[in-house]
Write a protein that holds these residues in place. Structure first.
Motif, mmCIF file in Angstrom:
data_model
loop_
_atom_site.group_PDB
_atom_site.id
_atom_site.type_symbol
_atom_site.label_atom_id
_atom_site.label_comp_id
_atom_site.label_asym_id
_atom_site.label_seq_id
_atom_site.Cartn_x
_atom_site.Cartn_y
_atom_site.Cartn_z
ATOM 1 N N ALA A 350 0.807 -1.221 0.000
ATOM 2 C CA ALA A 350 0.000 0.000 0.000
ATOM 3 C C ALA A 350 0.841 1.272 0.000
ATOM 4 C CB ALA A 350 -0.940 0.007 1.208
ATOM 5 N N VAL A 351 2.041 1.213 0.552
ATOM 6 C CA VAL A 351 2.846 2.429 0.717
ATOM 7 C C VAL A 351 4.142 2.368 -0.080
ATOM 8 C CG1 VAL A 351 4.019 3.942 2.377
ATOM 9 C CG2 VAL A 351 1.860 2.835 3.011
ATOM 10 N N VAL A 352 4.990 1.395 0.230
ATOM 11 C CA VAL A 352 6.316 1.341 -0.387
ATOM 12 C C VAL A 352 6.232 1.174 -1.891
ATOM 13 C CG1 VAL A 352 8.513 0.095 -0.441
ATOM 14 C CG2 VAL A 352 7.328 0.441 1.744
ATOM 15 N N ARG A 353 5.363 0.295 -2.347
ATOM 16 C CA ARG A 353 5.248 0.020 -3.786
ATOM 17 C C ARG A 353 4.848 1.257 -4.582
ATOM 18 N NH1 ARG A 353 1.306 -4.653 -6.405
ATOM 19 N NH2 ARG A 353 2.022 -4.428 -8.573
ATOM 20 N N GLU A 354 4.059 2.131 -3.986
ATOM 21 C CA GLU A 354 3.541 3.292 -4.701
ATOM 22 C C GLU A 354 4.405 4.538 -4.538
ATOM 23 O OE1 GLU A 354 1.025 2.810 -6.655
ATOM 24 O OE2 GLU A 354 0.842 0.739 -5.936
ATOM 25 N N ARG A 355 5.438 4.474 -3.722
ATOM 26 C CA ARG A 355 6.211 5.669 -3.412
ATOM 27 C C ARG A 355 7.273 5.924 -4.479
ATOM 28 N NH1 ARG A 355 7.312 5.979 2.691
ATOM 29 N NH2 ARG A 355 5.349 7.136 2.676
ATOM 30 N N ASP A 356 7.319 7.148 -4.969
ATOM 31 C CA ASP A 356 8.292 7.514 -6.003
ATOM 32 C C ASP A 356 9.720 7.348 -5.502
ATOM 33 O OD1 ASP A 356 6.253 8.168 -7.725
ATOM 34 O OD2 ASP A 356 6.317 10.327 -7.282
ATOM 35 N N GLY A 357 10.549 6.733 -6.333
ATOM 36 C CA GLY A 357 11.957 6.571 -6.008
ATOM 37 C C GLY A 357 12.259 5.429 -5.064
ATOM 38 N N TRP A 358 11.253 4.629 -4.727
ATOM 39 C CA TRP A 358 11.449 3.535 -3.782
ATOM 40 C C TRP A 358 11.344 2.158 -4.440
ATOM 41 C CZ3 TRP A 358 10.317 3.705 2.014
ATOM 42 C CH2 TRP A 358 10.714 4.936 2.555
ATOM 43 N N LYS A 359 11.385 2.089 -5.774
ATOM 44 C CA LYS A 359 11.196 0.798 -6.445
ATOM 45 C C LYS A 359 12.278 -0.206 -6.079
ATOM 46 C CE LYS A 359 8.373 2.055 -10.467
ATOM 47 N NZ LYS A 359 7.838 3.254 -9.832
ATOM 48 N N ASP A 360 13.542 0.254 -6.025
ATOM 49 C CA ASP A 360 14.623 -0.662 -5.668
ATOM 50 C C ASP A 360 14.478 -1.142 -4.226
ATOM 51 O OD1 ASP A 360 15.080 1.877 -4.713
ATOM 52 O OD2 ASP A 360 17.254 1.854 -5.080
ATOM 53 N N PHE A 361 14.012 -0.262 -3.361
ATOM 54 C CA PHE A 361 13.780 -0.631 -1.967
ATOM 55 C C PHE A 361 12.633 -1.630 -1.869
ATOM 56 C CE2 PHE A 361 11.798 0.125 2.219
ATOM 57 C CZ PHE A 361 12.889 -0.063 3.052
ATOM 58 N N TYR A 362 11.580 -1.411 -2.630
ATOM 59 C CA TYR A 362 10.437 -2.328 -2.641
ATOM 60 C C TYR A 362 10.868 -3.720 -3.105
ATOM 61 C CZ TYR A 362 6.154 -4.582 -4.257
ATOM 62 O OH TYR A 362 5.137 -5.486 -4.475
ATOM 63 N N ARG A 363 11.652 -3.783 -4.190
ATOM 64 C CA ARG A 363 12.096 -5.080 -4.712
ATOM 65 C C ARG A 363 12.954 -5.819 -3.684
ATOM 66 N NH1 ARG A 363 12.654 -2.172 -9.676
ATOM 67 N NH2 ARG A 363 14.837 -1.742 -9.163
ATOM 68 N N ALA A 364 13.844 -5.099 -3.011
ATOM 69 C CA ALA A 364 14.708 -5.729 -2.015
ATOM 70 C C ALA A 364 13.889 -6.277 -0.846
ATOM 71 C CB ALA A 364 15.742 -4.713 -1.518
ATOM 72 N N CYS A 365 12.894 -5.518 -0.412
ATOM 73 C CA CYS A 365 12.069 -5.955 0.703
ATOM 74 C C CYS A 365 11.185 -7.132 0.316
ATOM 75 C CB CYS A 365 11.211 -4.801 1.216
ATOM 76 S SG CYS A 365 12.143 -3.491 2.053
ATOM 77 N N ARG A 366 10.648 -7.088 -0.902
ATOM 78 C CA ARG A 366 9.831 -8.207 -1.368
ATOM 79 C C ARG A 366 10.646 -9.491 -1.458
ATOM 80 N NH1 ARG A 366 4.987 -9.056 -0.716
ATOM 81 N NH2 ARG A 366 5.230 -10.705 -2.258
ATOM 82 N N GLU A 367 11.875 -9.366 -1.873
ATOM 83 C CA GLU A 367 12.745 -10.531 -2.043
ATOM 84 C C GLU A 367 12.998 -11.244 -0.711
ATOM 85 O OE1 GLU A 367 17.260 -11.668 -3.587
ATOM 86 O OE2 GLU A 367 16.310 -9.792 -4.220
ATOM 87 N N VAL A 368 13.257 -10.461 0.356
ATOM 88 C CA VAL A 368 13.528 -11.105 1.646
ATOM 89 C C VAL A 368 12.258 -11.500 2.363
ATOM 90 C CG1 VAL A 368 15.706 -9.870 1.933
ATOM 91 C CG2 VAL A 368 13.619 -8.887 2.891
ATOM 92 N N THR A 369 11.122 -10.854 2.013
ATOM 93 C CA THR A 369 9.860 -11.185 2.668
ATOM 94 C C THR A 369 9.308 -12.489 2.138
ATOM 95 O OG1 THR A 369 9.367 -8.843 3.017
ATOM 96 C CG2 THR A 369 7.519 -10.379 3.148
ATOM 97 N N GLY A 370 9.482 -12.719 0.830
ATOM 98 C CA GLY A 370 9.020 -13.969 0.232
ATOM 99 C C GLY A 370 7.545 -13.927 -0.116
#
Length: 370
Positions: A350-370
């Motif tokens: 809801a937040v990280v995925r939609e935030r400008d400039g945070w795509k790399d952060f979103y991908r990294a978090c999704r990867e470790v979250t599973g």
């Protein structure tokens, strides 16, 4: 026996020097420039102690680095309390620098922050009063030579500042050992028919965790002996980023890690995530959020960033990136595997995925979250 076990370590080899050692040059410069009245046995005046904690520039150009970032009045009240006959209780949620402030206050006032009682559920009465050398006790009976003074007793005898960490974790009957010490300024030794009276300069700093209320609640009699100062969480994101960057930089130097400023963008992201989940609302106030069970304190943010810097140094290019902090954030947020994971995943989508400039952060978090 190897020389490694017998030689003394120097201060620059110690993983975490005591405050009076790590900031010895600043304390020396303050003492030289300090021409204000000092209470009995204080190394510095109250004004100089506050300057040591809050930072400033001395007339000779010496820069005193801030040890605490927060309201000046809080520090002034804490320092003033130590100059009276009332003990000081630093109260706050986890991660509000209670221990850090306690250590630096003792270092500045007494030049020694090591007169420490660490409170736990198993802390015995002897840790606050005194113990015995049982070999001498059995051989010669009760005597001052057989007595093993506690840090509190030593502080009383020498006019120093004692520290008691996590006071509310100590059993209530052991806590109340402090009542006579703080009210009468004396510690009876009934086995010898003697007492230790506190000399001028003695005082005590205790810390307690807001989240521990009800674990071992202080008795009203003991609470009256303290002047309570509440340490708040950092008021603004900028202040919290500054605190994290400063502490991580200091810790990183002792661990040979890259400078914290190289990763200031990731520090800002970690602080933003922690503050939003802690407050239950996004920074812009538009989206309400569920909060996880953990505290997500400034101290935990420091830990996440320090671990990320270690990953960057040993397994990356030395620059802090989203991949380096993602796993640490997940570990800090998801304490309850069931409930907290749902909170974290909702926040990511809801937040990280939609935030400008945070795509790399979103991908990294999704990867470790599973």
């Amino acid at each position: 026996m190897s020389t490694a076990t017998t030689s003394r370590t120097t201060s620059d080899e110690v993983l975490r020097p005591h405050a009076e050692d790590a900031f010895a040059d600043e304390l020396k410069a303050l003492a030289a420039a300090d021409d204000r009245p000092r209470p009995a046995r204080w190394r510095l005046s109250p004004w100089a102690v506050a300057t040591y904690l809050l930072g400033g520039t001395l007339p000779d150009g010496t820069v005193i680095t801030p040890k605490y970032v927060g309201p000046r009045r809080i520090v002034e009240v804490a320092v003033t309390t130590l100059a009276t006959d009332r003990a000081l209780l630093l109260l706050g949620v986890p991660g509000t620098a209670k221990t850090w402030v306690s250590e630096h206050l003792a270092a500045a006032v007494s030049g020694d922050s090591t007169l420490l009682v660490q409170g736990t559920a198993g802390t015995p009465e002897e840790a606050i009063r005194y113990g015995w050398n049982y070999a001498r006790l059995l051989a010669h009976g009760p005597s001052r030579e057989a007595l093993v003074p506690s840090p509190v007793m030593r502080a009383m005898a020498d006019g120093m500042t004692a520290r008691v960490e996590e006071l509310t974790r100590i059993p209530a009957d052991v806590q109340d050992t402090l009542i006579t010490v703080l009210s009468e300024k004396t510690l009876p030794i009934p086995e010898l028919g003697q007492e230790v009276q506190a000399v001028r300069g003695f005082n005590l700093i205790a810390t307690a965790n807001d989240r521990d209320r009800g674990v071992n609640e202080l008795s009203s009699a003991l609470r009256r002996r303290f002047n309570t100062v509440v340490l708040p969480l950092p008021a603004t994101p900028e202040a919290e980023v500054d605190i994290v960057a400063r502490r991580v930089d200091g810790m990183g130097r002792s661990l040979d890690l890259p400078p914290a400023p190289e990763g200031v963008e990731e520090i800002r992201r970690v602080v933003t995530v922690f503050r939003e989940l802690r407050d239950g609302v996004t920074t812009d106030g538009r989206t309400k959020l569920k909060s996880p069970s953990g505290t997500l304190s400034t101290a935990e943010a420091i830990s996440v960033v320090t671990n990320g810097l270690a990953l960057a140094a040993h397994f990356g290019d030395g620059v802090l990136r989203p991949d380096d902090v993602a796993a640490g954030i997940l570990g800090a947020v998801v304490r309850d595997p069931a409930a907290d994971r749902v909170v974290w995943q909702e926040y990511l989508e809801a937040v990280v995925r939609e935030r400008d400039g945070w795509k790399d952060f979103y991908r990294a978090c999704r990867e470790v979250t599973g």
